[in-house]
Structures are given as structure tokens and as C-alpha cells.
Scaffold this active site. Structure first.
Site, PDB file in Angstrom:
ATOM      1  N   HIS A 153       0.781  -1.395   0.065  1.00  0.00           N
ATOM      2  CA  HIS A 153       0.086   0.140  -0.033  1.00  0.00           C
ATOM      3  C   HIS A 153       0.787   1.352  -0.154  1.00  0.00           C
ATOM      4  CE1 HIS A 153      -3.313   2.722   1.295  1.00  0.00           C
ATOM      5  NE2 HIS A 153      -4.023   1.795   0.442  1.00  0.00           N
ATOM      6  N   ASP A 168      -7.976  -5.272  -0.187  1.00  0.00           N
ATOM      7  CA  ASP A 168      -8.344  -6.141  -1.314  1.00  0.00           C
ATOM      8  C   ASP A 168      -8.147  -7.475  -1.260  1.00  0.00           C
ATOM      9  OD1 ASP A 168      -7.465  -3.169  -3.519  1.00  0.00           O
ATOM     10  OD2 ASP A 168      -9.411  -4.237  -3.291  1.00  0.00           O
TER      11      ASP A 168
HETATM   12  C1  SDX Z   1      -6.094   0.116  -3.150  1.00  0.00           C
HETATM   13  O1  SDX Z   1      -4.212   4.577  -2.025  1.00  0.00           O
HETATM   14  C2  SDX Z   1      -5.056   3.923  -1.512  1.00  0.00           C
HETATM   15  O2  SDX Z   1      -5.751   4.386  -0.550  1.00  0.00           O
HETATM   16  C3  SDX Z   1      -5.798   3.052  -2.260  1.00  0.00           C
HETATM   17  C4  SDX Z   1      -6.815   1.997  -1.499  1.00  0.00           C
HETATM   18  C5  SDX Z   1      -8.061   2.726  -1.410  1.00  0.00           C
HETATM   19  O3  SDX Z   1      -8.894   2.343  -0.347  1.00  0.00           O
HETATM   20  O4  SDX Z   1      -8.559   3.663  -2.102  1.00  0.00           O
HETATM   21  O5  SDX Z   1      -6.386   1.424  -0.412  1.00  0.00           O
HETATM   22  C6  SDX Z   1      -7.082   0.725  -2.351  1.00  0.00           C
HETATM   23  O6  SDX Z   1      -5.786   0.576  -4.308  1.00  0.00           O
HETATM   24  C7  SDX Z   1      -5.283  -0.909  -2.258  1.00  0.00           C
HETATM   25  C8  SDX Z   1      -4.095  -1.685  -3.003  1.00  0.00           C
HETATM   26  C9  SDX Z   1      -4.412  -2.455  -4.147  1.00  0.00           C
HETATM   27  N1  SDX Z   1      -3.385  -2.882  -5.095  1.00  0.00           N
HETATM   28  C10 SDX Z   1      -2.758  -4.116  -4.800  1.00  0.00           C
HETATM   29  O7  SDX Z   1      -3.037  -5.037  -4.103  1.00  0.00           O
HETATM   30  C11 SDX Z   1      -1.920  -4.447  -6.060  1.00  0.00           C
HETATM   31  C12 SDX Z   1      -0.564  -4.799  -5.356  1.00  0.00           C
HETATM   32  N2  SDX Z   1       0.207  -3.871  -4.785  1.00  0.00           N
HETATM   33  C13 SDX Z   1       1.186  -3.060  -5.500  1.00  0.00           C
HETATM   34  O8  SDX Z   1       0.762  -2.615  -6.785  1.00  0.00           O
HETATM   35  C14 SDX Z   1       1.687  -1.904  -4.682  1.00  0.00           C
HETATM   36  O9  SDX Z   1       2.064  -2.102  -3.310  1.00  0.00           O
HETATM   37  C15 SDX Z   1       0.820  -0.417  -4.554  1.00  0.00           C
HETATM   38  C16 SDX Z   1       0.563  -0.013  -6.141  1.00  0.00           C
HETATM   39  C17 SDX Z   1      -0.393  -0.697  -3.918  1.00  0.00           C
HETATM   40  C18 SDX Z   1       1.710   0.514  -3.769  1.00  0.00           C
HETATM   41  O10 SDX Z   1       3.017   0.689  -4.270  1.00  0.00           O
HETATM   42  P1  SDX Z   1       3.881   1.901  -4.214  1.00  0.00           P
HETATM   43  O11 SDX Z   1       3.602   2.639  -2.965  1.00  0.00           O
HETATM   44  O12 SDX Z   1       3.982   2.461  -5.563  1.00  0.00           O
HETATM   45  O13 SDX Z   1       5.109   1.061  -3.715  1.00  0.00           O
HETATM   46  P2  SDX Z   1       6.310   0.660  -4.897  1.00  0.00           P
HETATM   47  O14 SDX Z   1       5.726   0.053  -5.840  1.00  0.00           O
HETATM   48  O15 SDX Z   1       7.405   1.804  -5.012  1.00  0.00           O
HETATM   49  O16 SDX Z   1       7.071  -0.722  -3.986  1.00  0.00           O
HETATM   50  C19 SDX Z   1       8.061  -0.621  -3.163  1.00  0.00           C
HETATM   51  C20 SDX Z   1       8.683  -2.026  -3.368  1.00  0.00           C
HETATM   52  C21 SDX Z   1       9.231  -2.400  -4.915  1.00  0.00           C
HETATM   53  O17 SDX Z   1      10.226  -3.421  -4.674  1.00  0.00           O
HETATM   54  P3  SDX Z   1      11.788  -2.616  -4.899  1.00  0.00           P
HETATM   55  O18 SDX Z   1      11.884  -1.903  -6.181  1.00  0.00           O
HETATM   56  O19 SDX Z   1      11.838  -1.619  -3.648  1.00  0.00           O
HETATM   57  O20 SDX Z   1      12.707  -3.758  -4.784  1.00  0.00           O
HETATM   58  O21 SDX Z   1       7.730  -2.926  -3.207  1.00  0.00           O
HETATM   59  C22 SDX Z   1       7.598  -3.960  -4.010  1.00  0.00           C
HETATM   60  C23 SDX Z   1       7.849  -3.250  -5.312  1.00  0.00           C
HETATM   61  O22 SDX Z   1       8.378  -4.118  -6.451  1.00  0.00           O
HETATM   62  N3  SDX Z   1       6.051  -4.141  -4.163  1.00  0.00           N
HETATM   63  C24 SDX Z   1       5.512  -5.500  -4.410  1.00  0.00           C
HETATM   64  C25 SDX Z   1       4.131  -5.244  -4.065  1.00  0.00           C
HETATM   65  N4  SDX Z   1       3.969  -3.953  -3.934  1.00  0.00           N
HETATM   66  C26 SDX Z   1       4.989  -3.368  -3.802  1.00  0.00           C
HETATM   67  N5  SDX Z   1       6.422  -6.632  -4.845  1.00  0.00           N
HETATM   68  C27 SDX Z   1       5.369  -7.574  -4.752  1.00  0.00           C
HETATM   69  N6  SDX Z   1       3.898  -7.618  -4.584  1.00  0.00           N
HETATM   70  C28 SDX Z   1       3.530  -6.338  -4.290  1.00  0.00           C
HETATM   71  N7  SDX Z   1       2.079  -6.515  -3.972  1.00  0.00           N
END
Ligand code: SDX
Length: 436
Positions: A311, A368
Site C-alpha cells: 500500500h 483487497d
Molecule cells: C487500493 O491509495 C489508496 O488508499 C488505495 C486503496 C483505497 O482504499 O483507495 O487503499 C485501495 O488500491 C489498495 C492497493 C491495491 N493494489 C494491490 O494490491 C496491487 C499490488 N500492490 C502494488 O501494486 C503496490 O503495493 C501499490 C501500488 C499498492 C503501492 O505501491 P507503491 O507505494 O508505489 O510502492 P512501490 O511500487 O514503490 O513498491 C515498493 C517495493 C518495490 O520493490 P523494490 O523496487 O523496492 O525492490 O515493494 C515492491 C515493489 O516491487 N512491491 C511489491 C508489491 N507492492 C510493492 N512486490 C510484490 N507484490 C506487491 N504487491
């Protein structure tokens, strides 16, 4: 709010002071609205990770502590002690309704629950496999053609017109959602009933039919109310920011919410609840163990995601996921359902929660991760999961849209950029054409 503190920036030999303000819960912001005027530079912040778009009195969340409150009320308290329509009233109006207001609100939601019969025919023009989020966004924007009271883009919309549009939207979007489901399974539409309250009406429109009535179980009603409450608002998330940004051009409420629905559809945002079930189904079909799937995610270096994890704000367990997980167990027990997907989800969570890769990146289950298990138990197909998210989020979108228009600092939203394209160049002889 404003403090005596300033933040000092030294840039190209000059020093600039920027005002510092604090929020109700002591969050701190540096107001850089004069940054370009003073320094000639813009701030660059991909994903707006560090950038606030507005001041808001609607929702407070603390990502480190896992706190979420709507107008000051903890979601745990609201999920336990309120119905979704009361929470919707709270978000939109800033306070809980008294007994009279509750009855009035309920009567208004019933009065506006039907859609214009001409809109019913729109459903028959969609292909069979049309995703319900595409239908929902198109139908919601189309409401502005049938109810033009808010479509003249007049700067000062009368409050009455906004309140009627908000009530229409709250009630009709639920009907549109149920109709899109009935269309997808080739069953006749079931109309809303005035003797049923919001969630019961929705379940009846979804699952009853001319040949059989639907027994509305209290556990299902409670689970649906809790799910909708937990999705009702979440400060400046992607889809809410879309509603505010589109609304900043003085676009009407229906079209602004249409933009929010499209943003929510994304698999990184509200579409993740459907992706979680796809992911669990893929694991089951692959014959791989859950551990092997998690290892694949880790070695993919971000190429493969654990949907329902991570998140932008929560760097701890999403408080909503905790409540939904508890509700999962209750609903499945009450409906005597043993869903192997729940066992697999719990195994996945326990593996990830012990794995340094996820711990070091603060990746915990989000809203989710478990919600789809409950929707499945209720009988809602995964293509409808994000529609359910939109139904829950609607009062938040309405509240945020209203707040942005009432904000004395209301401005058209138009971010800047840093240009990295080619320098000026002219059309070469060989590139010229006189054919028009
Ligand atoms: C919602 O914003 C809100 O409030 C949203 C929400 C709402 O109520 O409106 O809460 C609802 O959208 C919840 C999120 C649902 N999405 C998912 O479950 C999809 C999977 N999650 C990722 O896409 C991700 O965690 C995000 C998009 C939710 C957040 O990503 P960020 O803040 O942009 O973080 P990032 O992509 O920079 O990740 C940091 C690190 C990275 O690795 P490194 O580059 O540091 O090695 O964490 C990794 C990412 O690759 N990472 C994940 C991951 N999420 C982040 N690796 C594996 N699985 C994941 N889910």
C-alpha cells in the site's frame, strides 16, 4: 493549520522561507505554492508520494499506526455500530444523521432508486462479456443526460441540486450495478423495492428472480454493510484524486464520479480485489505450491506482484483487512462454506509475513486481499468485485468532490512537468508536404 514555523530552502545562492502548516493530527506540510515564483523551479514528485493536493476534513489515516477514521470516527467503531447509509450520510454531510434525518435519507434513497426506463435499454447494447466496470462508468456519466440539474457546469451550483444529484447517484448506482450483473447472466432485471433498505435492496436486485425469491441472511447483510463501510473513503487515493482533478474543471458530479470509476478499475487500485482471486486461481491451476508462487514473485523483481499486498500509505497491516478477515470467517461459517481459496489466502499471508522480502518492503495485506473471499461466499462473481468497491467508495467520492468545490482555495488542477524532449527544430525539406 498555519504555524510560526518556516522551511528554509537555499537555492543558487539565495534563501527562501516557505510556510509550514500542521493538520488536526499534527501532520506537517510545507506550503510550496510560491516555489516557482520565488525560485523559478518546480517540485517533481512521481506518484505524488510526498505531495499533498489539498486540505481535507473527511478522512484521516495514519499509515504507520494503521489508523483510519471517517470524520473522526474510527472505522472499527463504524463497522461495528453503523449501517453503510449512515456512514455515507456522515461522509457527505460531516455528521451522523439524527433519527429524522436517517428516515428522510432512507426515503430519499428509495425515491431515487429507479433509473429512467430509457437507460434500461442501454444494457442490451453491450456485448455479453462486457466488464461491469465499463458499463458502470458509462451509465453513471449518462445519468447526467437524464438528470441535467448539475450539468450546466455553473460555478455556483445550488446546494439543493448537488444534494439531489448525490442522492440520485447513491441510489441509482446500486441499481445500475445490480442490473449489470443480471444482464451478464442473462436474467431479467429485478427492480428496487421500497420496503427494503439499501443493502437488502441490492441483494434482492442481484439474487432474486421472477421464479424464485432470495432469502436475505442477516450474516450476509452484516458482511455487505461492513464491506461497503470499509471501502467508503480513503483520503486522496488514485480514484478520489481523479474525481477531484476532473471536478476541478467544474465538471458535474456524475462525470467526475465516472472518472473515479475508471481509475478504480486499475489492477493496482480497486481492480486488485479481482486480481487476488485470479492470482489464487492461477496458483491452484498451476499445481505449484504457494511457497513456489511467492518465490516467483520475489525473483521477478517487481515484474510479478502479490495482489492484495502492499500500500502506498499503510506500512503496516491495513486496518480494513483485519476487519474483513474476521468477517470472512463469520460469513463462511454462517453459510457453511468451506472455500479452499480462503485457506490458500491465509497460507499465502502467513508465508509472506515471515519473509524478509515482504517485511523489509512493508508489504502487508490490504483491503483487497480478503474482500473477494466474502464476495464469492455471497455469490458475487469476481468481475463484479470492483463494482462493489465502487459502490462502497461512492459516498467518499461525493464528499470529496463537494469539499473540493466548497474549498476557498478551489483551483483548476494542472500539474507542471520537466520537459526532456528535443530542442527546437524546423521541418526539413524532405519532411515537408504541401498535400492538405
Ligand atoms: C487500493 O491509495 C489508496 O488508499 C488505495 C486503496 C483505497 O482504499 O483507495 O487503499 C485501495 O488500491 C489498495 C492497493 C491495491 N493494489 C494491490 O494490491 C496491487 C499490488 N500492490 C502494488 O501494486 C503496490 O503495493 C501499490 C501500488 C499498492 C503501492 O505501491 P507503491 O507505494 O508505489 O510502492 P512501490 O511500487 O514503490 O513498491 C515498493 C517495493 C518495490 O520493490 P523494490 O523496487 O523496492 O525492490 O515493494 C515492491 C515493489 O516491487 N512491491 C511489491 C508489491 N507492492 C510493492 N512486490 C510484490 N507484490 C506487491 N504487491
Amino acid at each position: 493549520m498555519p504555524t510560526n514555523e518556516t522551511a528554509t530552502l537555499t537555492f543558487r545562492g539565495k534563501t527562501f522561507d516557505f510556510p509550514v502548516l500542521t493538520g488536526t493530527e499534527n501532520e506537517v506540510a510545507i506550503d510550496i505554492s510560491k516555489l516557482r515564483k520565488h525560485t523559478g523551479a518546480v517540485a517533481l514528485d512521481y506518484g505524488y508520494v510526498n505531495t499533498g493536493a489539498c486540505k481535507s476534513a473527511i478522512t484521516y489515516l495514519d499509515g504507520e499506526q494503521g489508523i483510519l477514521r471517517y470524520r473522526g470516527y474510527p472505522v472499527e467503531d463504524l463497522a461495528q455500530n453503523s449501517r453503510f447509509v449512515e456512514v455515507a450520510y456522515l461522509l457527505i454531510n460531516g455528521r451522523m444523521p439524527d433519527k429524522n434525518e436517517r428516515e428522510q435519507w432512507s426515503a430519499l434513497l428509495n425515491r431515487h432508486s429507479m433509473m429512467h426506463e430509457d437507460m434500461r435499454h442501454f444494457f442490451y447494447s453491450y456485448p455479453e462479456r462486457a466488464h461491469p466496470m465499463a458499463i458502470l462508468s458509462a451509465m453513471v456519466v449518462s445519468l447526467s443526460t437524464f438528470y441535467p440539474e448539475l450539468s450546466q457546469h455553473r460555478p455556483e451550483e445550488p446546494d439543493e441540486a448537488i444534494n439531489i444529484a448525490a442522492t440520485r447517484l447513491m441510489s441509482k448506482m446500486r441499481t445500475i450495478a445490480a442490473f449489470s450483473y443480471k444482464k451478464s447472466i442473462g436474467e431479467p432485471f429485478v427492480y428496487p423495492r421500497h420496503d427494503l433498505k439499501y443493502c437488502a435492496n441490492f441483494l434482492n436486485m442481484m439474487f432474486s428472480s421472477p421464479v424464485c425469491s432470495y432469502e436475505i441472511k442477516p450474516e450476509v447483510l452484516q458482511a455487505l454493510n461492513i464491506l461497503l463501510i470499509l471501502h467508503a473513503d480513503h483520503e486522496q487515493n488514485c480514484s478520489t484524486s481523479a474525481v477531484r482533478l476532473v471536478g476541478s474543471a467544474r465538471v458535474n458530479l456524475y462525470a467526475s464520479v465516472g472518472a473515479g470509476i475508471c481509475a478504480l478499475w486499475g489492477p493496482l487500485h480497486g481492480g486488485a480485489n479481482q486480481m487476488v482471486i485470479n492470482m489464487l486461481e492461477d496458483i491452484a491451476a498451476s499445481g505449484k505450491s504457494v511457497q513456489q508462487y511467492v518465490d516467483d514473485v520475489k525473483s521477478s523483481k517487481g515484474g510479478k506482484l502479490l495482489y492484495g499486498f502492499g500500500h502506498r500509505v499503510y506500512k503496516t497491516y491495513d486496518p480494513r483487512a483485519k476487519i474483513i478477515k474476521a468477517s470472512c470467517d463469520r460469513v463462511l461459517k454462517a453459510l457453511k462454506i468451506n472455500d479452499p481459496m480462503l485457506d490458500m489466502a491465509q497460507e499465502l499471508e502467513s508465508i509472506a509475513m515471515r519473509d524478509e522480502y515482504f517485511i523489509s518492503r512493508n508489504l502487508y495485506p490490504n483491503v483487497d486481499f480478503y474482500s473477494g473471499i466474502i464476495y464469492r461466499a455471497i455469490g458475487i462473481p469476481k468481475e463484479m468485485f470492483t463494482v462493489m468497491f465502487a459502490l462502497g467508495r461512492l459516498p467518499g467520492w461525493i464528499a470529496q468532490w463537494k469539499e473540493s468545490r466548497e474549498d476557498p482555495m478551489f483551483k483548476l488542477q494542472r500539474p507542471r512537468q520537466i520537459y526532456i524532449g528535443p530542442n527546437v527544430r524546423m521541418v526539413k525539406e524532405a519532411e515537408r508536404t504541401s498535400e492538405l
